[in-house]
Structure formats: structure tokens, C-alpha cells
Design a protein around this motif. Structure first.
Motif, short mmCIF file in Angstrom:
data_model
loop_
_atom_site.label_atom_id
_atom_site.label_comp_id
_atom_site.label_asym_id
_atom_site.label_seq_id
_atom_site.Cartn_x
_atom_site.Cartn_y
_atom_site.Cartn_z
N GLU A 26 -3.71 8.78 -3.12
CA GLU A 26 -3.94 7.69 -2.18
C GLU A 26 -4.89 6.68 -2.81
N THR A 27 -4.76 5.45 -2.36
CA THR A 27 -5.66 4.40 -2.83
C THR A 27 -5.94 3.45 -1.67
N THR A 28 -7.06 2.77 -1.75
CA THR A 28 -7.41 1.83 -0.68
C THR A 28 -6.91 0.42 -1.03
N PHE A 29 -6.75 -0.38 0.00
CA PHE A 29 -6.44 -1.79 -0.19
C PHE A 29 -6.80 -2.53 1.09
N PRO A 30 -7.14 -3.81 0.97
CA PRO A 30 -7.51 -4.57 2.17
C PRO A 30 -6.28 -4.92 3.01
N VAL A 31 -6.42 -4.75 4.31
CA VAL A 31 -5.34 -5.07 5.25
C VAL A 31 -5.86 -6.16 6.18
N GLN A 32 -5.16 -7.26 6.24
CA GLN A 32 -5.60 -8.36 7.09
C GLN A 32 -5.28 -8.08 8.54
N LYS A 33 -6.27 -8.31 9.39
CA LYS A 33 -6.06 -8.12 10.82
C LYS A 33 -5.11 -9.20 11.32
N PRO A 34 -4.19 -8.83 12.20
CA PRO A 34 -3.24 -9.83 12.69
C PRO A 34 -3.93 -10.89 13.54
N LYS A 35 -3.38 -12.09 13.50
CA LYS A 35 -3.92 -13.18 14.32
C LYS A 35 -3.55 -12.90 15.77
N LYS A 36 -4.50 -13.14 16.64
CA LYS A 36 -4.28 -12.95 18.08
C LYS A 36 -3.58 -14.17 18.65
N LYS A 37 -2.84 -13.94 19.72
CA LYS A 37 -2.12 -15.03 20.37
C LYS A 37 -2.50 -15.08 21.85
N GLY A 38 -2.38 -16.23 22.41
CA GLY A 38 -2.56 -16.41 23.85
C GLY A 38 -3.89 -15.92 24.38
N LYS B 37 -10.08 -11.63 8.99
CA LYS B 37 -10.89 -10.54 8.41
C LYS B 37 -9.96 -9.41 7.96
N THR B 38 -10.49 -8.56 7.10
CA THR B 38 -9.69 -7.42 6.64
C THR B 38 -10.41 -6.12 6.96
N HIS B 39 -9.63 -5.04 6.96
CA HIS B 39 -10.18 -3.70 7.05
C HIS B 39 -9.56 -2.87 5.95
N ARG B 40 -10.12 -1.70 5.69
CA ARG B 40 -9.62 -0.83 4.63
C ARG B 40 -8.42 -0.02 5.13
N GLY B 41 -7.33 -0.13 4.40
CA GLY B 41 -6.15 0.67 4.67
C GLY B 41 -5.91 1.61 3.50
N TYR B 42 -5.03 2.56 3.69
CA TYR B 42 -4.73 3.54 2.64
C TYR B 42 -3.25 3.53 2.31
N LEU B 43 -2.97 3.43 1.05
CA LEU B 43 -1.60 3.50 0.57
C LEU B 43 -1.44 4.88 -0.07
N TRP B 44 -0.59 5.69 0.53
CA TRP B 44 -0.31 7.03 0.01
C TRP B 44 0.92 6.91 -0.89
N VAL B 45 0.80 7.41 -2.10
CA VAL B 45 1.85 7.26 -3.11
C VAL B 45 2.40 8.65 -3.43
N TYR B 46 3.73 8.75 -3.44
CA TYR B 46 4.42 10.02 -3.65
C TYR B 46 5.44 9.90 -4.79
N VAL C 161 11.93 8.87 -8.37
CA VAL C 161 11.69 8.10 -7.16
C VAL C 161 10.18 8.05 -6.91
N VAL C 162 9.71 6.92 -6.42
CA VAL C 162 8.33 6.81 -5.95
C VAL C 162 8.38 6.23 -4.54
N MET C 163 7.80 6.95 -3.60
CA MET C 163 7.74 6.49 -2.22
C MET C 163 6.29 6.15 -1.91
N MET C 164 6.09 5.19 -1.01
CA MET C 164 4.75 4.80 -0.59
C MET C 164 4.72 4.71 0.93
N ASP C 165 3.55 5.02 1.49
CA ASP C 165 3.40 4.99 2.94
C ASP C 165 2.01 4.49 3.28
N TYR C 166 1.92 3.62 4.28
CA TYR C 166 0.64 3.08 4.71
C TYR C 166 0.06 3.96 5.82
#
Length: 108
Positions: free
Chosen positions: A11-23, A36-45, A52-57
Motif C-alpha cells: 500500500e502507498t499513500t496519495f493525496p485525495v482531493q475533497k469533492p466540491k460541495k453543491k447547493g 483541500k486534500t486528505h490522505r488516501g491509500y492505494l493498495w497494489v496487488y 496482472v496488477v490490480m489497484m484499489d483505493y
């Protein structure tokens, strides 16, 4: 991939941008977290035998993400020795082993 009999998992970390709010959500929260961003994890298989290489957030480093992603997998699982992977040793049909670098760092 799940039938390959041999997986490498990491697994490795990467920044994930928070979605823009609406209404109304945007009015309530304002612009303080927009962009802004938060830390997400990319799991690599990687499954070298299957070529084959699969990835999952996942939003966390807990074993929930890989546990679900690898449901039904049986075979050897090579990891870096991170404690989360120990749970897979309790799942029938999986043999855990560490990557050489992880073994050496634990011994030295």
C-alpha cells in the motif's frame, strides 16, 4: 488474479482531493475545505504469474479494504510485513511471507 496462487501486496499513500460541495451543503460548510486534500491509500496487488496488477483505493490503512478485495483468494501472499497483513494468516488457504527487505530490517 485471484486464481494465480501468488500475490504481492503493498500500500502507498496519495493525496485525495475533497469533492466540491453543491447547493445547501456548500452554503452550510462554506469554502473552508474546498480544494483541500486528505490522505488516501492505494493498495497494489501484483500477480506476476498472471501478469496482472490490480489497484484499489481505500480511505484507510486498515485491513478492511484488502480483506474485501481479496475475498476468495487462496495461495501465497508476499508482503512487507506490515501488521495489517497478519489477519490474512488466519484466513484458510493463505500462506504469508515477507519481502526480503522487510525481513532484513526486522532482523538487523
Amino acid at each position: 488474479m485471484l486464481r494465480s496462487g501468488y500475490l504481492q501486496v503493498d500500500e502507498t499513500t496519495f493525496p485525495v482531493q475533497k469533492p466540491k460541495k453543491k447547493g445547501k451543503e456548500k452554503e452550510k460548510e462554506g469554502r473552508k475545505n474546498e480544494g483541500k486534500t486528505h490522505r488516501g491509500y492505494l493498495w497494489v496487488y501484483p500477480a506476476p504469474r498472471a501478469k496482472v496488477v490490480m489497484m484499489d483505493y481505500s480511505p484507510s490503512r486498515a485491513c478492511v479494504g484488502p480483506w474485501e478485495f481479496l475475498r476468495g483468494y487462496k495461495g501465497a501472499m508476499q508482503t512487507d510485513g506490515y501488521v495489517v497483513y497478519d489477519a490474512f494468516g488466519t484466513r484458510g488457504g493463505i500462506t504469508l511471507f515477507w519481502m526480503y527487505g522487510a525481513c532484513a530490517s526486522q532482523v538487523l
